[in-house]
Design a protein around this motif. Structure first.
Motif, PDB file in Angstrom:
ATOM      1  N   TYR A  91       4.220  -3.489   1.764  1.00  0.00           N
ATOM      2  CA  TYR A  91       3.022  -4.456   1.211  1.00  0.00           C
ATOM      3  C   TYR A  91       2.968  -5.644   2.339  1.00  0.00           C
ATOM      4  O   TYR A  91       4.037  -5.777   3.215  1.00  0.00           O
ATOM      5  N   ARG A  92       1.899  -6.351   2.404  1.00  0.00           N
ATOM      6  CA  ARG A  92       1.762  -7.582   3.239  1.00  0.00           C
ATOM      7  C   ARG A  92       1.035  -8.543   2.156  1.00  0.00           C
ATOM      8  O   ARG A  92       0.190  -8.253   1.677  1.00  0.00           O
ATOM      9  N   PRO A  93       1.581  -9.782   2.464  1.00  0.00           N
ATOM     10  CA  PRO A  93       0.883 -10.928   1.567  1.00  0.00           C
ATOM     11  C   PRO A  93      -0.306 -11.054   2.129  1.00  0.00           C
ATOM     12  O   PRO A  93      -0.802 -10.988   3.094  1.00  0.00           O
ATOM     13  N   THR A  94      -1.430 -11.614   1.042  1.00  0.00           N
ATOM     14  CA  THR A  94      -2.519 -11.683   1.037  1.00  0.00           C
ATOM     15  C   THR A  94      -2.657 -13.409   1.717  1.00  0.00           C
ATOM     16  O   THR A  94      -1.575 -13.983   1.794  1.00  0.00           O
ATOM     17  N   PRO A  95      -3.543 -13.972   2.048  1.00  0.00           N
ATOM     18  CA  PRO A  95      -3.861 -15.327   2.578  1.00  0.00           C
ATOM     19  C   PRO A  95      -3.393 -16.189   1.274  1.00  0.00           C
ATOM     20  O   PRO A  95      -2.906 -17.295   1.448  1.00  0.00           O
ATOM     21  N   THR A  96      -3.857 -15.826   0.163  1.00  0.00           N
ATOM     22  CA  THR A  96      -3.564 -16.605  -1.134  1.00  0.00           C
ATOM     23  C   THR A  96      -2.044 -16.490  -1.414  1.00  0.00           C
ATOM     24  O   THR A  96      -1.539 -17.855  -1.564  1.00  0.00           O
ATOM     25  N   GLY A  97      -1.230 -15.237  -1.222  1.00  0.00           N
ATOM     26  CA  GLY A  97       0.132 -15.343  -1.230  1.00  0.00           C
ATOM     27  C   GLY A  97       0.889 -16.275  -0.238  1.00  0.00           C
ATOM     28  O   GLY A  97       1.905 -16.796  -0.744  1.00  0.00           O
ATOM     29  N   ILE A  98       0.399 -16.425   1.032  1.00  0.00           N
ATOM     30  CA  ILE A  98       0.952 -17.143   1.964  1.00  0.00           C
ATOM     31  C   ILE A  98       0.785 -18.733   1.553  1.00  0.00           C
ATOM     32  O   ILE A  98       1.529 -19.443   1.673  1.00  0.00           O
ATOM     33  N   GLU A  99      -0.313 -18.821   1.237  1.00  0.00           N
ATOM     34  CA  GLU A  99      -0.632 -20.251   0.585  1.00  0.00           C
ATOM     35  C   GLU A  99       0.106 -20.545  -0.485  1.00  0.00           C
ATOM     36  O   GLU A  99       0.657 -21.835  -0.499  1.00  0.00           O
ATOM     37  N   TRP A 100       0.536 -19.548  -1.223  1.00  0.00           N
ATOM     38  CA  TRP A 100       1.415 -20.069  -2.456  1.00  0.00           C
ATOM     39  C   TRP A 100       2.909 -20.046  -2.007  1.00  0.00           C
ATOM     40  O   TRP A 100       3.689 -20.748  -2.781  1.00  0.00           O
ATOM     41  N   GLY A 101       3.180 -19.561  -0.737  1.00  0.00           N
ATOM     42  CA  GLY A 101       4.568 -19.878  -0.381  1.00  0.00           C
ATOM     43  C   GLY A 101       5.515 -18.651  -0.003  1.00  0.00           C
ATOM     44  O   GLY A 101       6.365 -18.500   0.266  1.00  0.00           O
ATOM     45  N   LEU A 102       4.643 -17.333  -0.077  1.00  0.00           N
ATOM     46  CA  LEU A 102       5.338 -15.981   0.511  1.00  0.00           C
ATOM     47  C   LEU A 102       5.355 -15.995   1.710  1.00  0.00           C
ATOM     48  O   LEU A 102       4.729 -16.484   2.380  1.00  0.00           O
ATOM     49  N   ALA A 103       6.513 -15.559   2.207  1.00  0.00           N
ATOM     50  CA  ALA A 103       6.750 -15.327   3.639  1.00  0.00           C
ATOM     51  C   ALA A 103       5.729 -14.618   4.193  1.00  0.00           C
ATOM     52  O   ALA A 103       5.449 -13.535   3.477  1.00  0.00           O
ATOM     53  N   ALA A 104       5.289 -14.886   5.395  1.00  0.00           N
ATOM     54  CA  ALA A 104       4.063 -13.993   5.969  1.00  0.00           C
ATOM     55  C   ALA A 104       4.704 -12.667   6.629  1.00  0.00           C
ATOM     56  O   ALA A 104       4.234 -12.213   7.782  1.00  0.00           O
ATOM     57  N   THR A 105       5.728 -11.908   6.017  1.00  0.00           N
ATOM     58  CA  THR A 105       6.163 -10.621   6.366  1.00  0.00           C
ATOM     59  C   THR A 105       6.037  -9.533   5.591  1.00  0.00           C
ATOM     60  O   THR A 105       5.836  -9.810   4.451  1.00  0.00           O
ATOM     61  N   ALA A 106       6.223  -8.292   5.992  1.00  0.00           N
ATOM     62  CA  ALA A 106       5.904  -7.161   5.105  1.00  0.00           C
ATOM     63  C   ALA A 106       7.026  -6.932   4.299  1.00  0.00           C
ATOM     64  O   ALA A 106       8.100  -7.634   4.616  1.00  0.00           O
ATOM     65  N   GLY A 107       6.917  -6.393   3.227  1.00  0.00           N
ATOM     66  CA  GLY A 107       8.065  -5.979   2.286  1.00  0.00           C
ATOM     67  C   GLY A 107       7.600  -4.622   1.645  1.00  0.00           C
ATOM     68  O   GLY A 107       6.844  -3.954   2.146  1.00  0.00           O
ATOM     69  N   VAL A 108       8.551  -4.371   0.689  1.00  0.00           N
ATOM     70  CA  VAL A 108       8.455  -2.986   0.145  1.00  0.00           C
ATOM     71  C   VAL A 108       8.270  -3.307  -1.432  1.00  0.00           C
ATOM     72  O   VAL A 108       9.044  -3.973  -2.011  1.00  0.00           O
ATOM     73  N   ILE A 121      -4.170 -11.339  -6.367  1.00  0.00           N
ATOM     74  CA  ILE A 121      -3.096 -10.590  -5.597  1.00  0.00           C
ATOM     75  C   ILE A 121      -2.570 -11.312  -4.643  1.00  0.00           C
ATOM     76  O   ILE A 121      -3.198 -12.170  -3.805  1.00  0.00           O
ATOM     77  N   LEU A 122      -1.301 -11.620  -4.494  1.00  0.00           N
ATOM     78  CA  LEU A 122      -0.643 -12.462  -3.715  1.00  0.00           C
ATOM     79  C   LEU A 122       0.160 -11.360  -2.359  1.00  0.00           C
ATOM     80  O   LEU A 122       0.240 -12.109  -1.541  1.00  0.00           O
ATOM     81  N   ALA A 123       0.198 -10.174  -2.833  1.00  0.00           N
ATOM     82  CA  ALA A 123       0.611  -9.301  -1.658  1.00  0.00           C
ATOM     83  C   ALA A 123       0.112  -7.736  -2.203  1.00  0.00           C
ATOM     84  O   ALA A 123       0.188  -7.368  -3.114  1.00  0.00           O
ATOM     85  N   ALA A 124      -0.787  -7.304  -1.083  1.00  0.00           N
ATOM     86  CA  ALA A 124      -1.201  -5.973  -1.472  1.00  0.00           C
ATOM     87  C   ALA A 124      -0.347  -4.836  -0.653  1.00  0.00           C
ATOM     88  O   ALA A 124      -0.163  -4.921   0.306  1.00  0.00           O
ATOM     89  N   ASP A 125      -0.505  -3.717  -1.298  1.00  0.00           N
ATOM     90  CA  ASP A 125       0.392  -2.475  -0.488  1.00  0.00           C
ATOM     91  C   ASP A 125      -0.883  -2.054  -0.017  1.00  0.00           C
ATOM     92  O   ASP A 125      -1.995  -2.118   0.405  1.00  0.00           O
ATOM     93  N   GLU A 126      -0.342  -0.554   0.900  1.00  0.00           N
ATOM     94  CA  GLU A 126      -1.273  -0.057   1.997  1.00  0.00           C
ATOM     95  C   GLU A 126      -2.562   0.475   1.391  1.00  0.00           C
ATOM     96  O   GLU A 126      -3.480   0.781   1.978  1.00  0.00           O
ATOM     97  N   PHE A 127      -2.505   0.552   0.012  1.00  0.00           N
ATOM     98  CA  PHE A 127      -3.778   1.144  -0.723  1.00  0.00           C
ATOM     99  C   PHE A 127      -4.665   0.237  -1.383  1.00  0.00           C
ATOM    100  O   PHE A 127      -5.527   0.380  -2.406  1.00  0.00           O
ATOM    101  N   GLY A 128      -4.309  -1.271  -1.143  1.00  0.00           N
ATOM    102  CA  GLY A 128      -4.848  -2.294  -1.759  1.00  0.00           C
ATOM    103  C   GLY A 128      -4.427  -2.593  -3.298  1.00  0.00           C
ATOM    104  O   GLY A 128      -5.091  -3.467  -3.680  1.00  0.00           O
ATOM    105  N   ARG A 129      -3.462  -2.056  -3.772  1.00  0.00           N
ATOM    106  CA  ARG A 129      -2.652  -2.329  -5.058  1.00  0.00           C
ATOM    107  C   ARG A 129      -2.201  -3.860  -4.811  1.00  0.00           C
ATOM    108  O   ARG A 129      -1.359  -3.779  -3.819  1.00  0.00           O
ATOM    109  N   ALA A 130      -1.726  -4.410  -6.056  1.00  0.00           N
ATOM    110  CA  ALA A 130      -1.119  -5.577  -5.862  1.00  0.00           C
ATOM    111  C   ALA A 130       0.444  -5.334  -6.207  1.00  0.00           C
ATOM    112  O   ALA A 130       0.615  -4.855  -7.257  1.00  0.00           O
ATOM    113  N   SER A 131       0.930  -5.774  -5.192  1.00  0.00           N
ATOM    114  CA  SER A 131       2.507  -5.657  -5.411  1.00  0.00           C
ATOM    115  C   SER A 131       3.198  -6.775  -5.984  1.00  0.00           C
ATOM    116  O   SER A 131       4.125  -6.874  -6.636  1.00  0.00           O
TER     117      SER A 131
END
Length: 171
Positions: A91-108, A121-131
């Motif tokens: 997954y990758r953080p969304t712009p909202t997730g980064i604004e909230w404080g998530l690191a702008a790096t990928a995760g699992v 959605i603060l981070a979305a996986d490769e299929f657009g689901r909210a992780s």
């Protein structure tokens, strides 16, 4: 939770053990103390899949099945069917997730929910689901139910997640 709900004091409860006590989740509906707490502007954080989905053998504690019907009814979130979300996804953080404080790096992540009204959605996986996601219940911005995807195989630096966890409840 009941005391916090009646006083409407901003607070956050983090369930770090992937268990929610029965006393907080009974009855298994929107009338449960945990839901009343959320409705009063509280914030609940789970560090992975929603713990109320796990059904364990009462004598051994071993998980026997996973069923999202209880958390779906209690938290008003449509969880995707297990065959859709089983497994781990990048997954990758969304712009909202980064604004909230998530690191702008990928995760699992795992156990993502499908995009739906009321879920941010603060981070979305490769299929657009909210992780990583949050569901508001009418409290101040940043309050409500927050699901974080945290890795099970390594130590987590919660300092990196503190801004997201405390958003809406800083005092």
């Amino acid at each position: 939770m009941d005391a916090q709900a009646t006083r409407a004091v901003r607070s956050v409860v983090v369930f770090a053990d992937n268990r929610i006590p029965d006393t907080a989740a009974t009855p298994p509906s929107a009338a449960a103390p945990i839901r009343r707490y959320l409705d009063a502007g509280g914030k609940v954080v789970v560090l992975g899949a929603n713990p109320l989905a796990y059904r364990a053998d009462p004598s051994t504690g071993a998980v026997e099945t996973v069923d999202y019907a209880v958390p779906a009814a209690m938290f008003d979130v449509a969880f995707a069917e297990a065959q859709v979300v089983n497994g781990y996804y990048g997954y990758r953080p969304t712009p909202t997730g980064i604004e909230w404080g998530l690191a702008a790096t990928a995760g699992v992540g795992f156990a993502g929910v499908l995009p739906q009204p009321g879920v941010e959605i603060l981070a979305a996986d490769e299929f657009g689901r909210a992780s990583v996601w949050t569901r508001s219940y009418g409290g101040p911005s940043g309050t409500g139910l927050l699901q974080l995807s945290t890795p099970r195989q390594q130590a987590v630096d919660f300092g990196d997640l503190l801004a997201v966890i405390e958003r809406g409840v800083r005092w």
